[in-house]
Design a protein around this motif. Structure first.
Motif, PDB file in Angstrom:
ATOM      1  N   UNK A 307       0.805  -1.223   0.000  1.00 16.60           N
ATOM      2  CA  UNK A 307       0.000   0.000   0.000  1.00 16.60           C
ATOM      3  C   UNK A 307       0.840   1.277   0.000  1.00 16.60           C
ATOM      4  N   UNK A 308       2.146   1.174  -0.179  1.00 16.92           N
ATOM      5  CA  UNK A 308       3.032   2.330  -0.045  1.00 16.92           C
ATOM      6  C   UNK A 308       3.767   2.706  -1.328  1.00 16.92           C
ATOM      7  N   UNK A 309       4.050   1.733  -2.186  1.00 11.98           N
ATOM      8  CA  UNK A 309       4.906   1.975  -3.353  1.00 11.98           C
ATOM      9  C   UNK A 309       4.147   1.590  -4.615  1.00 11.98           C
ATOM     10  N   UNK A 310       3.921   2.550  -5.486  1.00 16.04           N
ATOM     11  CA  UNK A 310       3.308   2.277  -6.783  1.00 16.04           C
ATOM     12  C   UNK A 310       4.398   1.976  -7.791  1.00 16.04           C
ATOM     13  N   UNK A 311       4.244   0.865  -8.506  1.00 10.14           N
ATOM     14  CA  UNK A 311       5.208   0.469  -9.538  1.00 10.14           C
ATOM     15  C   UNK A 311       4.499   0.431 -10.888  1.00 10.14           C
ATOM     16  N   UNK A 312       5.112   1.049 -11.884  1.00 11.70           N
ATOM     17  CA  UNK A 312       4.583   1.014 -13.246  1.00 11.70           C
ATOM     18  C   UNK A 312       5.746   1.156 -14.219  1.00 11.70           C
ATOM     19  N   UNK A 313       5.438   1.087 -15.506  1.00 11.83           N
ATOM     20  CA  UNK A 313       6.537   1.123 -16.473  1.00 11.83           C
ATOM     21  C   UNK A 313       6.969   2.536 -16.801  1.00 11.83           C
ATOM     22  N   UNK A 314       6.041   3.367 -17.266  1.00 10.03           N
ATOM     23  CA  UNK A 314       6.400   4.710 -17.725  1.00 10.03           C
ATOM     24  C   UNK A 314       6.216   5.765 -16.665  1.00 10.03           C
ATOM     25  N   UNK A 315       4.973   6.219 -16.463  1.00  6.99           N
ATOM     26  CA  UNK A 315       4.760   7.279 -15.488  1.00  6.99           C
ATOM     27  C   UNK A 315       3.307   7.648 -15.363  1.00  6.99           C
ATOM     28  N   UNK A 395      -2.237   5.923   1.318  1.00  3.80           N
ATOM     29  CA  UNK A 395      -0.919   6.086   1.947  1.00  3.80           C
ATOM     30  C   UNK A 395       0.283   5.867   1.027  1.00  3.80           C
ATOM     31  N   UNK A 396       0.105   5.953  -0.291  1.00  4.22           N
ATOM     32  CA  UNK A 396       1.260   5.858  -1.175  1.00  4.22           C
ATOM     33  C   UNK A 396       2.305   6.916  -0.812  1.00  4.22           C
ATOM     34  N   UNK A 397       3.596   6.528  -0.853  1.00  2.53           N
ATOM     35  CA  UNK A 397       4.654   7.497  -0.562  1.00  2.53           C
ATOM     36  C   UNK A 397       5.816   7.423  -1.542  1.00  2.53           C
ATOM     37  N   UNK A 398       5.728   6.545  -2.553  1.00  7.47           N
ATOM     38  CA  UNK A 398       6.837   6.372  -3.497  1.00  7.47           C
ATOM     39  C   UNK A 398       6.300   5.827  -4.807  1.00  7.47           C
ATOM     40  N   UNK A 399       6.939   6.229  -5.913  1.00 10.87           N
ATOM     41  CA  UNK A 399       6.687   5.631  -7.230  1.00 10.87           C
ATOM     42  C   UNK A 399       7.999   5.037  -7.720  1.00 10.87           C
ATOM     43  N   UNK A 400       7.942   3.787  -8.197  1.00 10.53           N
ATOM     44  CA  UNK A 400       9.079   3.154  -8.872  1.00 10.53           C
ATOM     45  C   UNK A 400       8.661   2.909 -10.315  1.00 10.53           C
ATOM     46  N   UNK A 401       9.497   3.329 -11.248  1.00 10.01           N
ATOM     47  CA  UNK A 401       9.197   3.131 -12.663  1.00 10.01           C
ATOM     48  C   UNK A 401      10.463   2.746 -13.409  1.00 10.01           C
ATOM     49  N   UNK A 402      10.319   2.356 -14.675  1.00 14.02           N
ATOM     50  CA  UNK A 402      11.448   1.927 -15.504  1.00 14.02           C
ATOM     51  C   UNK A 402      11.500   2.837 -16.728  1.00 14.02           C
ATOM     52  N   UNK A 403      11.598   2.267 -17.930  1.00 10.82           N
ATOM     53  CA  UNK A 403      11.356   2.972 -19.198  1.00 10.82           C
ATOM     54  C   UNK A 403      12.519   3.817 -19.705  1.00 10.82           C
TER      55      UNK A 403
END
Length: 484
Positions: A307-315, A395-403
Motif C-alpha cells: 500500500x506504499x509503493x506504486x510500480x509502473x513502467x512509464x509514469x 498512503x502511497x509514498x513512493x513511485x518506482x518506474x522503468x522505461x
C-alpha cells in the motif's frame, strides 16, 4: 574498478557487483534453524531441545496411528499447504551439506497420520513435467548460461512456445490490473532482450529458484516491462519470465511496458526474432509472435507494494490521477498509437511518459525525445505532479518506474519520491551505463543493487535494429546531478 568502487561507496546503502551484499539481505528471511537442529522447515513445532536441570524432557510424540480420517479433500490454490520436500542439514561430516528430500521418506514424521492419507495437505509438485519446467531448467543458469552456437535456433519448438503462451495467458487472466504485492520483493527495470545481464543480476544477487543460489522461498520478484526488443535474446528473456510466472504465479509478477505492444515490437526486433528463430510466419494469426502479444495485452499495468509503493513502467503523465482509475481498466488492453480519448491518453501516459529533466521543471511538458513530431501525446511530468499524485493516493509514498536508461542503473527524482530503475547494462552497446535492481526490504527500505558493463564475447544486440533505429538516449546528465 577503483573509480566504480568510489562511486558506489558514495551512495548510501547501495550494493555493487564485486562487493559483499548488504547486511539488509539477512532481513528477508532467517534460513537457518535453531542451534543444533538438523531439519530446516518453515515452521517447526518441535526443535529437539530439552530442558536442563531437574525437570524431565518432554518425550517425543507417540508413534501410534490415528484412526482413519474422512476422505481427503484437495485444497484450493489459495489454501495453506505443506511442501512436499524438506531440507536436511548433515553436519556430522563437517561439510555442512544440505539436501532436499521427499517428506514421505522421513522415518517418523508421518506415523500419526493414517497410511492411506499420509500425503494429505501436501502441495502437489509439478516435477519436471511441462514446457515451463523444461525452459527454466535450460535457461535459469545464472553462472553458466551461454548463447546457443546456432544463432538461428531456439531451445523450444514453435509448438512448445505456443503452449507456454497459452499457459501464461491463463494465469494472467486470473490476476488483477493493478497487483497488490508484499515485501520483501526485488524490482527489475527494462531488460530488452539483454539476457546475459539478467543472468548476471541473478548470479550476483540470487535468483528466483528454490535451489542453491535461489531465494524464491523468501522473496517475490517484480519485472517492470520491456522484456523484448533491441537485444538479441528476447526469446530467452520472455520465455524464462513466462515460465517462472507459470511456476510461481503468486511470487513472480510481470507488468506491461511500451514494447509489450505488437506495433512497437514489430519494428524493434521481436517479430523478426520470432520469424528467424522459431521458423514461423509472424503474420499467421496463430503464430508465436501473435500469441506473445495476446498475452502481453493481459499483463497488469501497475502494482502496489504494501500500500506504499506504486510500480509502473512509464509514469503518470498529465492524465493519471489515481490508482483506482487504473485498476478499473479492462483487458485485453490495446494501445492507440495516436490517442484520441482521455482513456487512450491515460494508457499512453502509463506506458510512455517520463519525469522532467530535473526537479526544477514542474508541470506537464513536451517530450521531444519520444515525440519528435510534436503531437503532444507523449509528455514529461514534473516533481509537482509526483507530489500531487502521492498526496491524493495516500498512503502511497513512493513511485518506482522503468522505461529510461539511467547511467547508475537507478536515479531519484522529486526529492527521492520517484525512482527510475533500468536493468540492462551498456544499453545496446551505446551508453556504458550500469544496470540495477531495487530490493525492497520488509521494512520498506529500498536498497539498490548494481552491476557494471563487462566485455561482451558475442553480440548482445540486434545489429539491423541498431542500424535503423538507434536507442533512446539516457536521461540528461544534468538530471543525474540534480537528482541527488
Amino acid at each position: 574498478m577503483d573509480i566504480e568502487r568510489a562511486i558506489a561507496a558514495s551512495l548510501s546503502g547501495v550494493a555493487v557487483d564485486g562487493e559483499a551484499d548488504s547486511p539488509a539481505d539477512a532481513n528477508a528471511v532467517a534460513e537457518a534453524g535453531p542451534p543444533g537442529s538438523t531439519l530446516d522447515m518453515a515452521a517447526p513445532t518441535y526443535t529437539g531441545r530439552e530442558f536442563t536441570g531437574t525437570r524431565p524432557a518432554t518425550p517425543p510424540r507417540s508413534r501410534a496411528l490415528a484412526p482413519a480420517p474422512a476422505a481427503r479433500v484437495d485444497l484450493a490454490p489459495g489454501d495453506v499447504k505443506v511442501s512436499p520436500q524438506v531440507y536436511v542439514s548433515h553436519e556430522k561430516d563437517f561439510t555442512h551439506l544440505v539436501e532436499k528430500v521427499a517428506i514421505e521418506t522421513l522415518a517418523e514424521e508421518g506415523r500419526k497420520i493414517h497410511t492411506s492419507n499420509v500425503m494429505a495437505n501436501i502441495a502437489r509438485s509439478a516435477g519436471d513435467e511441462g514446457v515451463h519446467n523444461r525452459c527454466i531448467n535450460a535457461l535459469l543458469q545464472p553462472t553458466t548460461w551461454q548463447p546457443d552456437s546456432n544463432p538461428n535456433g531456439f531451445l523450444l519448438s514453435a509448438a512448445e512456445v505456443s503452449r507456454l503462451c497459452d499457459m501464461t495467458l491463463e494465469v494472467l487472466k486470473s490476476q488483477e490490473m493493478v497487483l497488490r504485492l508484499r515485501a520483501p520483493i526485488k524490482v527489475y527495470g527494462d531488460i530488452h532482450g539483454q539476457f546475459l545481464d539478467l543472468m548476471r543480476l541473478f548470479a550476483r544477487y540470487k535468483a528466483p529458484s528454490d535451489g542453491e543460489g535461489g531465494d524464491i522461498d523468501s522473496m517475490d520478484y517484480l519485472f517492470l516491462g520491456d522484456f523484448v526488443d533491441r537485444g538479441a535474446f528476447s526469446l530467452e528473456t520472455v520465455c524464462l519470465l513466462f515460465s517462472l510466472k507459470v511456476k510461481y504465479p503468486t511470487q513472480i509478477h510481470l507488468i506491461r511496458g511500451n514494447h509489450e505492444d505488437p506495433t512497437i515490437n514489430a519494428i524493434y526486433g521481436f517479430r523478426d526474432e520470432c520469424r528467424r528463430r522459431l521458423n514461423e510466419e509472424p503474420e499467421d494469426p496463430e503464430s508465436c509472435w501473435n500469441k506473445f502479444n495476446r498475452a502481453f495485452e493481459w499483463l497488469p499495468v501497475g502494482a502496489v507494494i504494501e500500500d506504499k509503493i506504486l510500480c509502473l513502467h512509464g509514469g503518470i503523465g498529465g492524465s493519471v490521477h489515481s490508482v483506482a482509475e487504473v485498476r478499473t481498466m479492462q483487458r485485453p488492453l490495446y494501445v492507440a498509437q495516436i490517442p484520441q480519448t482521455p482513456f487512450e491518453q491515460r494508457i499512453t501516459d502509463l506506458l510512455w511518459s517520463d519525469p522532467s529533466d530535473n526537479d526544477s521543471v514542474p508541470g506537464v511538458t513536451a517530450n521531444e525525445t519520444r515525440d519528435p513530431d510534436g503531437t503532444g501525446r507523449i509528455v514529461k511530468f514534473g516533481p509537482d505532479r509526483v507530489e500531487e499524485f502521492l498526496e491524493k493516493n495516500s498512503p502511497l509514498s513512493m513511485i518506482i518506474r522503468a522505461h529510461e536508461c539511467v547511467m547508475d542503473g537507478f536515479e531519484r527524482f522529486a526529492n527521492g519520491r520517484l525512482i527510475t530503475v533500468f536493468s540492462a547494462t551498456d544499453y545496446c552497446g551505446h551508453h556504458k551505463n550500469a544496470g540495477a535492481l531495487l530490493f525492497v526490504r520488509r521494512d520498506l527500505t529500498i536498497v539498490p543493487k548494481l552491476i557494471y558493463p563487462v566485455e561482451r564475447m558475442t553480440t548482445m544486440w540486434d545489429p539491423m535494429v541498431m542500424q535503423q533505429r538507434p536507442p533512446t538516449p539516457p536521461r540528461p546528465a544534468q538530471a543525474s546531478r540534480d537528482s541527488f
